[in-house]
Design an enzyme around this catalytic site. Structure first.
Site, PDB file in Angstrom:
ATOM      1  N   ASP A 236       2.722 -16.746 -24.038  1.00  0.00           N
ATOM      2  CA  ASP A 236       2.051 -17.476 -25.216  1.00  0.00           C
ATOM      3  C   ASP A 236       2.622 -18.680 -25.613  1.00  0.00           C
ATOM      4  O   ASP A 236       3.598 -19.217 -25.140  1.00  0.00           O
ATOM      5  CB  ASP A 236       1.854 -16.332 -26.392  1.00  0.00           C
ATOM      6  N   ILE A 237       1.733 -19.421 -26.488  1.00  0.00           N
ATOM      7  CA  ILE A 237       2.072 -20.976 -26.713  1.00  0.00           C
ATOM      8  C   ILE A 237       3.117 -20.745 -27.976  1.00  0.00           C
ATOM      9  O   ILE A 237       2.952 -19.919 -28.952  1.00  0.00           O
ATOM     10  CB  ILE A 237       0.888 -21.488 -27.235  1.00  0.00           C
ATOM     11  N   ASN A 244      -2.658 -25.519 -35.313  1.00  0.00           N
ATOM     12  CA  ASN A 244      -3.848 -25.238 -36.196  1.00  0.00           C
ATOM     13  C   ASN A 244      -3.449 -25.920 -37.669  1.00  0.00           C
ATOM     14  O   ASN A 244      -4.473 -26.421 -38.104  1.00  0.00           O
ATOM     15  CB  ASN A 244      -3.791 -23.942 -36.378  1.00  0.00           C
ATOM     16  N   GLU A 279      -3.388 -16.883 -28.603  1.00  0.00           N
ATOM     17  CA  GLU A 279      -2.693 -17.819 -27.776  1.00  0.00           C
ATOM     18  C   GLU A 279      -1.797 -17.071 -27.034  1.00  0.00           C
ATOM     19  O   GLU A 279      -1.091 -17.910 -26.044  1.00  0.00           O
ATOM     20  CB  GLU A 279      -1.814 -18.634 -28.450  1.00  0.00           C
TER      21      GLU A 279
END
Length: 366
Positions: A236-237, A244, A279
């Site tokens: 995942d990021i 965001n 994500e």
């Protein structure tokens, strides 16, 4: 004496006739048995095709399965290709396999004319573009090439191309069988397209979590059946919330889409990738043991981290380095239970996060 000699001669003639009748009956029975054996083999193959194709509604997977079956069960075939008309990009989407080759070759052939519902396969193969491409395939001059159109009602979708040595004939019923499975392949297209919409993440274009569970079961069965392995990579990021919060959710969506594009292209011939949620992503690398999976995961990490992401936001165009943390496990070494395998991949991902992010954690034998 003459009468006895004549009777013996007649008996010999009668015996020869009976012998010939018996020989003919034996031959007819053998041919009948061979025909029944051939029919049984054809029905068994057809059942396998229907079972394999019906089990998967993914159009890529259907094509791969068909090519595998053609190469596995038709020894005379040395090369097999599925060519699908792509009207949007004005060309042919090609997937092909040569004898002795495990993976598929995937290519696209642009055509200098538009494809529509009236396009026929023979128009395409008569074009200079196809002739040039066919020459580059470098198939033996002693090969005989045959084409089977893929049709859906009155519309042609493309064609199946098979090549065999010119001096080797197809077995009885083999050509009919190839035509039968080509027809069935065509009929699955509409269902596959509907299935695609139900199993694809609309933002990223990757397969979704629902599809992943189904596909993983499929890959596990195949690996066990063929004595192979694969690696499961979960990632995942890092610090995605900051993207965001700093640039806005539309910018975050652009990052997700760009990352998906990179990993999709990377895994197109190596395996497949799904958006697991938010994500988080998951990829399966074919024929990769623990060490191979770790090496592939490291390539993915660099693929994402080494090239900054560009995206639009309220202030214009922004650029930011994006990194991911990755956890890797292998099937069947780490587990043959798929839920346990996923849990172990998730644990490895958690360790990658805990150890500082932007890294790969895998169970690699020393």
């Amino acid at each position: 004496m003459t009468r006895i000699s004549d009777e013996n001669s007649d008996l010999k003639k009668d015996f020869q006739v009976l012998k010939q009748i018996a020989t003919d009956l034996i031959q007819e029975n053998a041919e009948l048995k061979n025909g029944m054996d051939e029919k049984e083999r054809e029905l068994n193959l057809l059942y396998k095709v229907l079972r394999e194709i019906t089990y998967s509604m993914d159009w890529y997977e259907i094509q791969k399965t068909l090519l595998d079956i053609v190469m596995d069960f038709f020894p005379v075939v040395r090369f097999c290709m599925i060519a699908l008309f792509d009207s949007k990009h004005h060309g042919l989407a090609l997937k092909m396999k040569r004898r002795g080759q495990d993976s598929l070759d995937i290519e696209f052939l642009a055509l200098p004319f538009e494809l529509d519902e009236d396009t026929m396969w023979d128009e395409v193969v008569a074009s200079p573009s196809w002739s040039d491409y066919f020459h580059k395939l470098d198939l033996s001059r002693n090969m005989q090439t045959s084409f089977i159109p893929l049709q859906l009602k009155t519309r042609e979708l493309g064609f199946l191309m098979v090549c065999k040595p010119s001096d080797v004939e197809y077995g009885k019923g083999e050509w009919r069988f190839l035509s039968t499975i080509a027809n069935h392949l065509s009929m699955t297209l509409e269902n596959a397209e509907l299935y695609h919409f139900a199993t694809t993440d609309q933002l990223t274009g990757l397969f979704n979590r629902r599809y992943f569970k189904h596909r993983l079961e499929r890959e596990a069965e195949r690996a066990l059946r063929r004595g192979r392995t694969f690696s499961l990579i979960m990632y995942d990021i890092d610090h995605f919330k900051q993207v965001n919060d700093t640039y806005g959710h539309p910018a975050g969506d652009q990052v997700l889409a760009e990352l998906s594009h990179r990993v999709h292209d990377f895994f197109e011939e190596r395996g497949f990738t799904c958006r697991y949620g938010g994500e988080e992503f998951v990829s399966v690398a074919y024929n990769a043991d623990a060490r191979g999976g770790a090496e592939i995961a490291e390539q993915v990490r660099r693929l994402i981290a080494d090239t900054p992401f560009r995206f639009t936001c309220e202030d214009g165009v922004a650029e930011r380095t994006i990194t991911v943390s990755l956890g890797v496990v292998s099937f069947p070494n780490d587990s043959t239970e798929l839920d346990a395998l996923i849990a172990k991949a998730d644990q490895a991902l958690y360790l990658a996060k805990a150890q500082g992010r932007n890294r790969v954690v895998a169970r690699v034998p020393q």
